[in-house]
Design a protein around this motif. Sequence first.
Motif, PDB file in Angstrom:
ATOM      1  N   SER A   7       0.437  -1.472   0.112  1.00 53.03           N
ATOM      2  CA  SER A   7      -0.082   0.107  -0.053  1.00 53.03           C
ATOM      3  C   SER A   7       1.194   1.444  -0.161  1.00 53.03           C
ATOM      4  O   SER A   7       2.111   0.863   0.520  1.00 53.03           O
ATOM      5  CB  SER A   7      -0.930   0.418   1.203  1.00 53.03           C
ATOM      6  N   ILE A   8       0.336   2.415  -0.565  1.00 49.04           N
ATOM      7  CA  ILE A   8       0.970   3.560  -0.391  1.00 49.04           C
ATOM      8  C   ILE A   8       0.448   4.778   0.460  1.00 49.04           C
ATOM      9  O   ILE A   8      -0.473   4.910  -0.543  1.00 49.04           O
ATOM     10  CB  ILE A   8       1.168   4.127  -1.500  1.00 49.04           C
ATOM     11  N   PRO A   9       0.709   4.756   1.902  1.00 47.57           N
ATOM     12  CA  PRO A   9      -0.629   5.305   2.518  1.00 47.57           C
ATOM     13  C   PRO A   9      -0.208   6.646   2.664  1.00 47.57           C
ATOM     14  O   PRO A   9      -1.185   7.210   2.837  1.00 47.57           O
ATOM     15  CB  PRO A   9      -0.149   4.918   3.971  1.00 47.57           C
ATOM     16  N   SER A  10       1.261   7.048   1.980  1.00 46.85           N
ATOM     17  CA  SER A  10       1.167   9.074   2.065  1.00 46.85           C
ATOM     18  C   SER A  10       2.827   8.779   0.403  1.00 46.85           C
ATOM     19  O   SER A  10       2.943   7.717   0.532  1.00 46.85           O
ATOM     20  CB  SER A  10       1.899   8.736   3.723  1.00 46.85           C
ATOM     21  N   PHE A  11       3.137  10.653   1.147  1.00 48.76           N
ATOM     22  CA  PHE A  11       3.283  10.966   0.478  1.00 48.76           C
ATOM     23  C   PHE A  11       4.246  12.492   0.735  1.00 48.76           C
ATOM     24  O   PHE A  11       3.510  13.100   1.890  1.00 48.76           O
ATOM     25  CB  PHE A  11       3.394  11.125  -1.817  1.00 48.76           C
ATOM     26  N   ARG A  12       5.601  12.576   0.210  1.00 43.14           N
ATOM     27  CA  ARG A  12       5.565  13.623   1.150  1.00 43.14           C
ATOM     28  C   ARG A  12       6.948  14.583   0.065  1.00 43.14           C
ATOM     29  O   ARG A  12       6.857  13.666  -1.372  1.00 43.14           O
ATOM     30  CB  ARG A  12       6.399  13.838   2.322  1.00 43.14           C
ATOM     31  N   LEU A  13       6.976  16.170   0.514  1.00 45.62           N
ATOM     32  CA  LEU A  13       7.474  16.868  -0.927  1.00 45.62           C
ATOM     33  C   LEU A  13       8.949  17.023  -0.340  1.00 45.62           C
ATOM     34  O   LEU A  13       8.808  17.229   0.911  1.00 45.62           O
ATOM     35  CB  LEU A  13       6.551  18.337  -1.262  1.00 45.62           C
ATOM     36  N   GLU A  14       9.747  16.724  -1.475  1.00 43.75           N
ATOM     37  CA  GLU A  14      10.978  17.316  -1.244  1.00 43.75           C
ATOM     38  C   GLU A  14      11.497  18.538  -1.995  1.00 43.75           C
ATOM     39  O   GLU A  14      11.347  18.375  -3.324  1.00 43.75           O
ATOM     40  CB  GLU A  14      12.100  16.000  -0.622  1.00 43.75           C
ATOM     41  N   ASN A  15      11.979  18.923  -0.802  1.00 51.11           N
ATOM     42  CA  ASN A  15      12.990  20.160  -1.166  1.00 51.11           C
ATOM     43  C   ASN A  15      14.071  20.821  -1.032  1.00 51.11           C
ATOM     44  O   ASN A  15      13.938  21.088   0.286  1.00 51.11           O
ATOM     45  CB  ASN A  15      12.345  21.495  -1.014  1.00 51.11           C
ATOM     46  N   ASN A  16      14.833  20.660  -1.470  1.00 50.73           N
ATOM     47  CA  ASN A  16      16.848  21.117  -1.659  1.00 50.73           C
ATOM     48  C   ASN A  16      17.090  22.473  -2.532  1.00 50.73           C
ATOM     49  O   ASN A  16      16.366  22.249  -3.574  1.00 50.73           O
ATOM     50  CB  ASN A  16      17.372  20.118  -1.131  1.00 50.73           C
ATOM     51  N   HIS A  17      18.012  22.866  -2.277  1.00 46.74           N
ATOM     52  CA  HIS A  17      19.048  23.977  -2.629  1.00 46.74           C
ATOM     53  C   HIS A  17      19.325  23.432  -4.323  1.00 46.74           C
ATOM     54  O   HIS A  17      20.539  24.087  -5.063  1.00 46.74           O
ATOM     55  CB  HIS A  17      19.269  24.868  -1.884  1.00 46.74           C
TER      56      HIS A  17
END
Length: 175
Positions: A7-17
Amino acid sequence: MPPISVSIPSFRLENNHIERGYTVFRIDVLINGRQHVVEKRYSEFHSLHKRLKKSIKPPEIPSKHVRNWVPKVLEQRRHGLELYLQTIIMENEVLPKIFLDFLNIRHFPSLPKTESCGSLDTDSTESSKLSHQPIMVFLKDPYLLPDPHGLSGTFPNVVIEGVVRGVFYTDLQPR
């Protein structure tokens, strides 16, 4: 119920410089009662899809071109990728090694829906299949279940005796 569930219960956004922002999907893998988590970017799913097309007919993968930062679109992509993985598991008798590697499943010999780890020759699909056959199968645990025929203790002792002889009396084995 299949021996593997994802299952894929969640995701998150990644930001870097250093590079543009991207989305990381959390994949929960449950196999034989054990759970672990794998995190993958969409580009890794897309790469898996291209590699799977060489050995199986995978289901459609969600579109590569979306506006990454719209929550509703990301949720649709999460759901689509979850369905993608689940469909591969349900529709394939033998799960390709590249799929198991993607899910970080290394060695689970009790799974009926897996290929072997393969040989060093990765170009041949025949060489990546396990050619060994089991020589003994227990339908019930001989140590825990009583034998209705009164033979309990006889068979397990033969197995233990054979192992002990093989380990400690190697000089008695034929050459």
